[in-house]
Design a protein around this motif. Structure first.
Motif, PDB file in Angstrom:
ATOM      1  N   SER A 238       6.182   0.190   9.132  1.00 50.89           N
ATOM      2  CA  SER A 238       6.984  -0.985   9.479  1.00 50.89           C
ATOM      3  C   SER A 238       8.317  -0.564  10.094  1.00 50.89           C
ATOM      4  CB  SER A 238       7.228  -1.838   8.231  1.00 50.89           C
ATOM      5  OG  SER A 238       8.112  -2.888   8.504  1.00 50.89           O
TER       6      SER A 238
ATOM      7  N   ALA B   8       5.739  -5.458  12.201  1.00 49.12           N
ATOM      8  CA  ALA B   8       6.804  -4.933  11.331  1.00 49.12           C
ATOM      9  C   ALA B   8       7.019  -5.800  10.083  1.00 49.12           C
ATOM     10  CB  ALA B   8       8.094  -4.758  12.105  1.00 49.12           C
TER      11      ALA B   8
ATOM     12  N   LEU C 136       3.762  -5.741   7.831  1.00 46.37           N
ATOM     13  CA  LEU C 136       3.647  -4.476   7.108  1.00 46.37           C
ATOM     14  C   LEU C 136       4.742  -4.344   6.050  1.00 46.37           C
ATOM     15  CD1 LEU C 136       2.775  -2.104  10.058  1.00 46.37           C
ATOM     16  CD2 LEU C 136       1.327  -2.575   8.079  1.00 46.37           C
ATOM     17  N   GLY C 137       5.935  -4.803   6.362  1.00 47.99           N
ATOM     18  CA  GLY C 137       7.035  -4.744   5.398  1.00 47.99           C
ATOM     19  C   GLY C 137       6.758  -5.576   4.168  1.00 47.99           C
TER      20      GLY C 137
END
Length: 81
Positions: free
Chosen positions: A31, A46, A49-50
């Motif tokens: 991320s 990003a 995934l974060g």
């Protein structure tokens, strides 16, 4: 307002915890790499995934997974509770 009690007993076993922490760390690093422009992935990757990294790390560190509770899954050995 009545709160619904949630049984937050440990339901994530040791191996499951290690895998979650490892995958969470990898997802977090990917991320950050997407945010830095080091990986050519869509910008939407990003935050996805974060968030996944935060969830994996939290469930791995606490040993409790709410989804496991809903589904009736328990990877924690009975003798270690």
């Amino acid at each position: 307002m009545n709160a619904v009690p949630i049984d937050m007993a440990k339901n994530v076993g040791a191996t499951d915890q290690r895998v979650r922490i490892g995958l969470g760390a990898i997802a977090g690093l990917v991320s950050l790499a997407v945010l830095a422009g080091a990986l050519p992935l869509p910008t939407l990757a990003a935050p996805v995934l974060g968030l996944g990294a935060i969830i994996l790390l939290a469930t791995g560190l606490t040993g409790f997974c709410g989804l496991y509770t809903v589904l009736g899954v328990d990877t924690c050995p009975a003798d270690s509770r």
